[in-house]
Design an enzyme around this catalytic site. Structure first.
Site, short mmCIF file in Angstrom:
data_model
loop_
_atom_site.label_atom_id
_atom_site.label_comp_id
_atom_site.label_asym_id
_atom_site.label_seq_id
_atom_site.Cartn_x
_atom_site.Cartn_y
_atom_site.Cartn_z
N ASN A 132 0.86 -1.18 0.00
CA ASN A 132 0.00 0.00 0.00
C ASN A 132 0.89 1.22 0.00
O ASN A 132 1.83 1.33 0.77
CB ASN A 132 -1.01 -0.03 1.16
CG ASN A 132 -0.44 0.42 2.47
OD1 ASN A 132 -0.25 1.61 2.69
ND2 ASN A 132 -0.15 -0.54 3.34
N SER A 133 0.62 2.13 -0.94
CA SER A 133 1.48 3.29 -1.14
C SER A 133 0.59 4.53 -1.26
O SER A 133 0.14 4.87 -2.35
CB SER A 133 2.30 3.07 -2.42
OG SER A 133 2.93 4.26 -2.81
N GLY A 135 1.40 7.43 1.01
CA GLY A 135 2.17 8.58 1.47
C GLY A 135 1.52 9.28 2.65
O GLY A 135 1.82 10.45 2.91
N CYS A 203 7.18 6.39 10.56
CA CYS A 203 7.05 7.39 9.49
C CYS A 203 8.40 8.11 9.37
O CYS A 203 9.24 8.00 10.26
CB CYS A 203 5.94 8.36 9.86
SG CYS A 203 6.28 9.29 11.34
N THR A 267 3.82 -1.81 8.15
CA THR A 267 4.20 -2.58 6.96
C THR A 267 5.72 -2.81 6.91
O THR A 267 6.48 -2.08 7.54
CB THR A 267 3.78 -1.83 5.69
OG1 THR A 267 4.33 -0.51 5.76
CG2 THR A 267 2.28 -1.74 5.55
N ALA A 346 -5.72 -5.12 8.95
CA ALA A 346 -5.99 -4.16 7.87
C ALA A 346 -6.34 -4.92 6.60
O ALA A 346 -7.50 -4.93 6.15
CB ALA A 346 -4.80 -3.24 7.66
C1 LIG Z 1 -4.71 0.67 2.89
C2 LIG Z 1 -3.77 0.78 4.03
C3 LIG Z 1 -3.44 2.03 4.56
C4 LIG Z 1 -2.60 2.16 5.67
N1 LIG Z 1 -2.37 3.39 6.23
C5 LIG Z 1 -1.74 3.48 7.44
C6 LIG Z 1 -1.68 4.71 8.15
O1 LIG Z 1 -2.19 5.74 7.71
N2 LIG Z 1 -1.05 4.73 9.36
C7 LIG Z 1 -0.46 3.61 9.92
O2 LIG Z 1 0.08 3.67 11.03
N3 LIG Z 1 -0.51 2.42 9.24
C8 LIG Z 1 -1.14 2.33 8.06
N4 LIG Z 1 -1.25 1.11 7.42
C9 LIG Z 1 -0.58 -0.07 8.02
C10 LIG Z 1 -1.54 -0.94 8.84
O3 LIG Z 1 -2.05 -0.25 9.96
C11 LIG Z 1 -0.85 -2.22 9.34
O4 LIG Z 1 0.16 -1.90 10.26
C12 LIG Z 1 -0.23 -3.05 8.21
O5 LIG Z 1 -1.02 -2.99 7.05
C13 LIG Z 1 -0.06 -4.52 8.62
O6 LIG Z 1 -1.31 -5.12 8.87
P1 LIG Z 1 -2.05 -6.10 7.80
O7 LIG Z 1 -1.06 -7.15 7.45
O8 LIG Z 1 -3.26 -6.60 8.53
O9 LIG Z 1 -2.40 -5.26 6.63
C14 LIG Z 1 -2.05 0.99 6.27
C15 LIG Z 1 -2.35 -0.27 5.72
C16 LIG Z 1 -3.20 -0.38 4.62
C17 LIG Z 1 -3.51 -1.74 4.08
#
Ligand SMILES: Cc1cc2nc3c(=O)[nH]c(=O)nc-3n(C[C@H](O)[C@H](O)[C@H](O)COP(=O)(O)O)c2cc1C
Length: 369
Positions: A132-133, A135, A203, A267, A346
């Site tokens: 997921n990208s 920014g 971040c 991530t 997520a």
């Molecule tokens: C679409 C998307 C957007 C994300 N945006 C953020 C974010 O704004 N802030 C953050 O701390 N993590 C963000 N993450 C990371 C998730 O909170 C999580 O740490 C990471 O995706 C690992 O969990 P998963 O394997 O269940 O996806 C995002 C993940 C996804 C999939």
């Protein structure tokens, strides 16, 4: 309850074939077509940081872009969910596409030269790994404060909304300026009235130095400034994966001193390449991007186990939020067993809106025996 069908090779909670702005305007039509599950009275009381909750499960910062999404998440039983990370000023989103299916080598390890290739064929739930990208885009504080207040109203008695925030690294900025931006944003987030705040430390730090969470001196300064800005409001720190045991012990100490909980993991960074070995995501600073979903489960689970061990050894008080590759109820129970007080998904929740309901049913049938 109808089974999740995913013929279009698309997520349900977020339309990966549409832009971020389109998704922001409307909750994906596909979730609207899914019937809301019915939750009967719980057989037990769960808590997180002293607050009563329906289930120690929810969606972390990311897929829930605004109050419309938070409403859906609560309706579908994701009891403790997080508002996507906000900043002290508006910030643009990376260009479309923002989500791609990727494949990682089987022996994928966290390292500087980690690589993933785009999987054009797509993947089927539950074996989904994506990058997921975005920014970390943000609206102006006026907008998100108002919207987060609205989202907080959707909390029923046993729901919790966590508001996630971060500071913005800018060119030519001093370390102190970035620390102050974290503290300022923390105060703004507190003004929403959220019972729990979360700082995203995974971040960028100043001067392209890498992520804040891997600079322990900076992490401590940031947490100290936030604690003084928000007084006693419960705080979660969200960090990435640590290979180094000494560094992990340090971040655990910082969490225990200034925060109330630690969320692991964000991530895993990797170079995202197309089938010709070229940068897959268009634009500057997008060669490396975060990978999440199925393949990172072992790393998230490992972090929870290690943080729990440190907590027991040192008598620390922090609670642990386990995140990373939780796609099925089985994954949830593994994280709970490893020591997670709360579990969040997520990628799994984006592809399966009934994930919380499936977990809730198992939790409640076990208790009934
Ligand atoms: C679409 C998307 C957007 C994300 N945006 C953020 C974010 O704004 N802030 C953050 O701390 N993590 C963000 N993450 C990371 C998730 O909170 C999580 O740490 C990471 O995706 C690992 O969990 P998963 O394997 O269940 O996806 C995002 C993940 C996804 C999939």
């Amino acid at each position: 309850m109808s089974k999740v069908t995913n013929n279009m090779n698309n997520a349900i909670l977020y339309d990966i074939y549409e832009s971020y702005e389109e998704n922001f305007k409307k909750v994906s039509l596909r979730i609207i077509n899914f019937k809301k599950p019915e939750f009967k009275k719980n057989k037990t009381v769960y808590t997180f940081l002293g607050f009563r909750i329906n289930l120690p499960f929810g969606i972390p910062a990311g897929p829930l872009l605004n109050s419309k999404y938070i409403k859906k998440a609560f309706e579908f039983g994701f009891a403790v969910s997080t508002y996507k990370t906000v900043r002290s000023d508006s910030f643009p989103c990376h260009p479309f596409p923002n989500i791609l299916y990727v494949k990682l080598a089987k022996n994928f390890e966290f390292q500087k030269n980690a690589r993933a290739t785009v999987d054009k064929k797509g993947q089927k739930y539950p074996n989904i790994t994506i990058t997921n990208s975005f920014g970390v885009p943000s609206k102006q504080p006026d907008f998100w404060i108002k919207d987060a207040k609205k989202a907080l109203k959707y909390q029923k008695e046993t729901n919790l909304l966590i508001v996630s925030f971060m500071g913005t690294a800018k060119k030519g900025q001093t370390e102190q300026e970035l620390i102050e931006d974290f503290a300022r944003t923390a105060k703004l987030a507190k003004s929403t009235g959220a019972k729990i705040l979360e700082v995203n430390l995974s971040c960028p730090n100043i001067g392209n130095e890498g992520l804040v969470c891997y600079n322990l001196d900076m992490s401590e300064k940031v947490c100290k400034a936030i604690r003084s800005a928000i007084d006693k409001t419960p705080l979660v720190i969200k960090v990435g994966y640590y290979r180094n045991g000494g560094k992990l012990k340090e971040i655990a100490r910082i969490a225990d001193r200034y925060a109330n909980a630690i969320a692991v993991i964000n991530t895993i960074q990797a170079e995202i390449l197309d089938k010709n070995g070229k940068q897959a995501l268009p634009g500057e600073n997008r060669l490396r991007s975060g990978v999440c979903g199925h393949t990172i489960k072992s790393l998230g689970l490992e972090m929870v186990k290690r943080l729990n061990k440190i907590k027991l050894q040192k008598n620390y008080m922090y609670e642990i939020i386990g995140i990373g590759g939780i796609m099925t109820p089985k994954d949830y129970f593994e994280y709970k067993k490893a020591g997670a007080n709360l579990v969040q998904s997520a990628t799994g929740a984006m592809w399966n809106p009934y994930l919380a309901y499936e977990i809730w049913k198992i939790e409640n049938s076990r208790l009934g025996k």
